[in-house]
Design a protein around this motif. Structure first.
Motif, PDB file in Angstrom:
ATOM      1  N   UNK A 185       0.859  -1.184   0.000  1.00  0.00           N
ATOM      2  CA  UNK A 185       0.000   0.000   0.000  1.00  0.00           C
ATOM      3  C   UNK A 185       0.894   1.232   0.000  1.00  0.00           C
ATOM      4  N   UNK A 186       0.586   2.180  -0.887  1.00  0.00           N
ATOM      5  CA  UNK A 186       1.376   3.408  -0.930  1.00  0.00           C
ATOM      6  C   UNK A 186       1.022   4.342   0.220  1.00  0.00           C
ATOM      7  N   UNK A 187      -0.290   4.590   0.424  1.00  0.00           N
ATOM      8  CA  UNK A 187      -0.745   5.460   1.519  1.00  0.00           C
ATOM      9  C   UNK A 187      -1.959   4.818   2.187  1.00  0.00           C
ATOM     10  N   UNK A 188      -1.948   4.843   3.510  1.00  0.00           N
ATOM     11  CA  UNK A 188      -3.047   4.257   4.289  1.00  0.00           C
ATOM     12  C   UNK A 188      -3.455   5.246   5.372  1.00  0.00           C
ATOM     13  N   UNK A 189      -4.743   5.569   5.421  1.00  0.00           N
ATOM     14  CA  UNK A 189      -5.287   6.472   6.434  1.00  0.00           C
ATOM     15  C   UNK A 189      -6.387   5.744   7.194  1.00  0.00           C
ATOM     16  N   UNK A 190      -6.291   5.756   8.523  1.00  0.00           N
ATOM     17  CA  UNK A 190      -7.254   5.076   9.384  1.00  0.00           C
ATOM     18  C   UNK A 190      -7.840   6.064  10.382  1.00  0.00           C
TER      19      UNK A 190
END
Length: 300
Positions: free
Chosen positions: A94-99
């Motif tokens: 995954x390049x960018x992950x926001x939670x």
């Protein structure tokens, strides 16, 4: 003109396809409902020799435990080691992950938190063999209410009973590099943790739990030979764990700490009650170039 028999066959085929499509849609909706998923969408799917690619993946899950929102960009699900059971894809990038996680209302606690080694060992196979996230942000509950965790270069690797995790957290210009190793079996648990701040090793911890005839044997040791970056760690913990009335005093620069323990816990699933009733030994030592005030104790 197509014959009547051909028309009948085509009609039967379309009917079967419609039934299969309806069944698949109903099963998919039941799956989402079972896992309390309110929304699941993706954009830009494509196939290649190295896996399934998605430009964007979004998820909104809301259940009794709380509410989770996830946004992921540029995902690759590799074909290597693809399986028929969860988690299906074993190679994930995954390049960018926001939670964003908001816990639900907490019911009255009926028992103290406990550590079930068998349950932990059973959960380990649900972790993919390889997970890499280049950039990570997570909005989570903390001592101050809500805090944002920022990190990069998250790498997770798993073998049959071993889990390795590496993550660099970014905080106020500092880089906190964490390395964790966890080995889980039905009757034993081993953990290692190492922390380097701005490229300087600060802390190393080793711990093991072993089930035996007398209950559970807990061994461990922690070593912090040079706490030159202790202020950066304290500032980070200030946001996530400590409140103004529980904030510990600043650790003197270049202090050194070490401790080791061997405790026998009473039989049963380990919890705080077992820890309070434990017997064994605890040794600790420290070197402080200047006095270190400890609330309720005095100066060390």
């Amino acid at each position: 003109m197509p014959s009547r028999r051909l028309w009948l066959r085509l009609t039967c085929l379309l009917l079967v396809l419609a039934l299969l499509g309806g069944y698949g849609y109903a099963s998919w909706m039941q799956l989402l409902e079972r896992h309390h998923i309110q929304r699941l969408d993706w954009r830009g799917p494509s196939l290649s020799q190295d896996g399934l690619h998605l430009a964007h993946l979004g998820l909104h899950q809301q259940g009794p435990a709380g509410e989770l929102r996830m946004q992921a960009e540029h995902i690759r699900l590799g074909w290597q080691e693809f399986g028929s059971a969860a988690p299906f894809w074993q190679q994930i990038e995954v390049s960018r992950l926001a939670l964003e996680w908001r816990p639900g209302p907490q019911p009255p606690a009926s028992a103290e938190p406990s550590l079930d080694l068998q349950r932990l060992a059973n959960a380990l196979p649900l972790v993919p063999h390889s997970l890499r996230v280049d950039q990570l942000t997570a909005e989570l509950p903390c001592a101050k209410g809500r805090c944002t965790l920022r990190g990069e270069a998250l790498q997770l690797g798993r073998s049959q009973t071993l889990l390795n995790l590496q993550l660099t957290l970014l905080d106020a210009g500092n880089r906190l590099a964490w390395r964790t190793q966890l080995r889980s079996e039905a009757d034993a648990l081993e953990a290692r943790l190492a922390l380097a701040i701005n490229g300087r090793p600060q802390l190393e911890l080793r711990s093991s739990l072993q089930d035996d005839a007398d209950g559970m044997l807990w061994r461990g040791e922690v070593s912090a030979p040079t706490l030159g970056e202790a202020a950066a760690l304290r500032d980070w913990l200030d946001d996530w764990i400590f409140t103004p009335d529980t904030l510990p005093p600043e650790t003197p620069r270049n202090a050194a700490l070490s401790a080791s323990w061997q405790l026998q816990l009473t039989p049963g699933t380990p919890n705080l009650k077992h820890l309070r009733q434990a017997s064994g030994r605890l040794e600790a030592s420290g070197t402080f170039p200047e006095p270190w005030p400890i609330p309720g104790i005095g100066q060390l």
